[in-house]
Design a protein around this motif. Sequence first.
Motif, short mmCIF file in Angstrom:
data_model
loop_
_atom_site.label_atom_id
_atom_site.label_comp_id
_atom_site.label_asym_id
_atom_site.label_seq_id
_atom_site.Cartn_x
_atom_site.Cartn_y
_atom_site.Cartn_z
N VAL A 61 0.80 -1.23 0.00
CA VAL A 61 0.00 0.00 0.00
C VAL A 61 0.84 1.28 0.00
N ALA A 62 2.14 1.17 -0.14
CA ALA A 62 2.99 2.37 -0.07
C ALA A 62 2.63 3.38 -1.16
N GLY A 63 2.21 2.89 -2.31
CA GLY A 63 1.88 3.78 -3.41
C GLY A 63 0.81 4.79 -3.07
N ARG A 64 -0.12 4.41 -2.21
CA ARG A 64 -1.20 5.33 -1.81
C ARG A 64 -0.62 6.56 -1.10
N PHE A 65 0.41 6.33 -0.30
CA PHE A 65 1.00 7.41 0.49
C PHE A 65 1.96 8.23 -0.38
N LEU A 66 2.72 7.56 -1.23
CA LEU A 66 3.64 8.26 -2.12
C LEU A 66 2.88 9.20 -3.06
N LEU A 97 9.11 11.35 3.49
CA LEU A 97 7.94 11.76 2.71
C LEU A 97 7.22 12.85 3.49
N PHE A 98 7.15 14.03 2.90
CA PHE A 98 6.42 15.12 3.53
C PHE A 98 4.93 14.86 3.31
N LEU A 99 4.23 14.51 4.38
CA LEU A 99 2.83 14.10 4.29
C LEU A 99 2.14 14.44 5.60
N ALA A 100 1.08 15.21 5.54
CA ALA A 100 0.36 15.61 6.75
C ALA A 100 -0.22 14.39 7.45
N GLN A 101 -0.17 14.40 8.78
CA GLN A 101 -0.68 13.28 9.55
C GLN A 101 -2.15 13.02 9.26
N ARG A 102 -2.92 14.08 9.02
CA ARG A 102 -4.34 13.86 8.74
C ARG A 102 -4.53 13.04 7.46
N VAL A 103 -3.62 13.22 6.48
CA VAL A 103 -3.70 12.42 5.25
C VAL A 103 -3.27 10.99 5.54
N THR A 104 -2.22 10.82 6.34
CA THR A 104 -1.80 9.48 6.74
C THR A 104 -2.95 8.73 7.41
N GLU A 105 -3.64 9.41 8.32
CA GLU A 105 -4.76 8.77 9.01
C GLU A 105 -5.92 8.48 8.04
N GLU A 106 -6.17 9.41 7.12
CA GLU A 106 -7.23 9.20 6.13
C GLU A 106 -6.95 7.94 5.30
N LEU A 107 -5.72 7.77 4.86
CA LEU A 107 -5.36 6.62 4.02
C LEU A 107 -5.39 5.33 4.82
N LEU A 108 -4.91 5.37 6.05
CA LEU A 108 -4.95 4.17 6.90
C LEU A 108 -6.38 3.78 7.25
N GLU A 109 -7.22 4.77 7.50
CA GLU A 109 -8.61 4.47 7.83
C GLU A 109 -9.33 3.84 6.62
N ALA A 110 -9.02 4.33 5.43
CA ALA A 110 -9.62 3.74 4.23
C ALA A 110 -9.17 2.30 4.05
N TRP A 111 -7.89 2.04 4.28
CA TRP A 111 -7.36 0.67 4.17
C TRP A 111 -8.01 -0.23 5.23
N ALA A 112 -8.14 0.30 6.45
CA ALA A 112 -8.78 -0.46 7.52
C ALA A 112 -10.22 -0.83 7.14
N GLY A 113 -10.93 0.12 6.51
CA GLY A 113 -12.29 -0.17 6.07
C GLY A 113 -12.34 -1.28 5.05
N GLU A 114 -11.38 -1.29 4.13
CA GLU A 114 -11.31 -2.36 3.12
C GLU A 114 -11.10 -3.72 3.77
N LEU A 115 -10.36 -3.74 4.87
CA LEU A 115 -10.04 -5.00 5.55
C LEU A 115 -11.10 -5.41 6.57
N GLY A 116 -12.12 -4.60 6.75
CA GLY A 116 -13.21 -4.96 7.66
C GLY A 116 -12.99 -4.61 9.11
N VAL A 117 -12.11 -3.66 9.39
CA VAL A 117 -11.87 -3.24 10.78
C VAL A 117 -13.11 -2.51 11.30
N ASP A 118 -13.47 -2.83 12.54
CA ASP A 118 -14.60 -2.17 13.21
C ASP A 118 -14.07 -0.94 13.95
N LEU A 119 -14.23 0.24 13.34
CA LEU A 119 -13.77 1.49 13.94
C LEU A 119 -14.95 2.21 14.55
#
Length: 506
Positions: A61-66, A97-119
Amino acid sequence: MTSNAEVIVAGAGPVGLLLACELALAGVCVTVLERRTEPVPQSRALTMHGRTLEMLALRGVAGRFLARGMPIPSGHFAGLPTRLDFSACDSTYPFTLFLAQRVTEELLEAWAGELGVDLRRGVTVESTGQDEDGVWVMGTQRGTPLRLAARYLVGADGARSLVRRQAGIAFDGLPPTKTAMLGDVLLGAPPAGRALSLGNPAGGLMVVPLGGELYRVIVVDAQEIDLPVETPLTLDGLAAATRRVAGDDFGMHAPQWLSRFSNQTCLAQSYRQGRIFLAGDAAHIHLPAGGQGMNVGMQDAMNLGWKLAGVLRGRADPAWLAGLLDTYEAERHPVGAALYRNTLAQSVLMMDAFDPAGQALRATLSELMKGAELNAVLAHDLSGFGIRYPAALLPVEVGGGACAHWTGRRLPDWPLRHADGTASSLYRHLAGGRWVVLRVDGGAQAGVPRVFDGAWAGARCDRGWVDMITAAVPGREAELDGVAALVVRPDGYVDHAIAAMQSAHA
């Protein structure tokens, strides 16, 4: 008491979300509890280090962040003028990689949703506990009582971690003695080159562009260094401090976020209490120097995640798996201790070096950092590339010779060439979160399966937890001379190497 999860994670920051993804990848049922009802709009962290990118690449999933960030080939140690050169690091990602934490969290949350994590957002955890069978959490969700049970609980709930406090784990260290200022502001007249880093007897300053006219301004002001962290910060106060240090406030206006931060440095006495674990800021806090905090926390999460998944899926002998969970603290607590030391050292150079002696120390160290060897050591330390684990996890006797130096070493994403002429990369084979035995094509490795089976059988491990591949590694022939195979952990570190002679005589 509702039991609808195998693991409960308290905290939906980057650490908690990455841990949840790692568990869910293995089919573990995981629930993440977050106090905030919405993601935080401000971004405390702006830096993703190369080793963190490697971890994300390990799972494909690194490409999503890059795609959302900007690579920067250098970093800083204590804001010194000489930059750290990450090109010395053997990696596909020799940069931050200069990347705002809010974007990091947004991308991780989307990945978590794909994997079925209960947030679950809007959850206030009020009490936790454990017994020999599992853990429990009690609190409220948007005002409604909530009671959950699971087999394990992970506190990724920040510096004031309730999970840590209720587990009775000491958080030892140094109290805040110095503070700095931070503001996300619009600049009407930004510095030449847009970014700026400087230090002088008046203090230190960093100006970083966040997009458009929005900039992050961080000021260490010698006149206000002793103010308590709770002291409110105003735009006028930030502008005045900036003028004292830089001689200009760059036309700052329209603040989006104003805050102070301190040099408080603490490390949890342990990372585990029975069925309860700590990761990220719940386990270690420090001056935010070099952008290390989020990255070390995410690396905690990867280390713990695949091990917990192996335990919960019964991948091996229960006794060996119980010991595997112990290795989380054995491997990560020393990393936290090293983080404690290097951020304390940086805090002295950044917040207590305004007199002539301190300025001389800064100038001397900056000059020394122009030497390739010291620069590379610091670059490896801050990026996470330099982490190496001390012992094999599988019950093997690590041999000497060509194999001795492989144990605990991280592997870059090597390009592989297979016998049928096809190509792949090492990380592609690790994307499922399983072990990989890389049989090095071109050497004596016919007996590798039997040699490896001995180690695997010693832990009574499930063979479905390992993939065995054969490939040549172009450009690494000399480095792999005498090695028949590398046994690679799910997190990309070598557990141990199998010698060509050992394989030939199996």
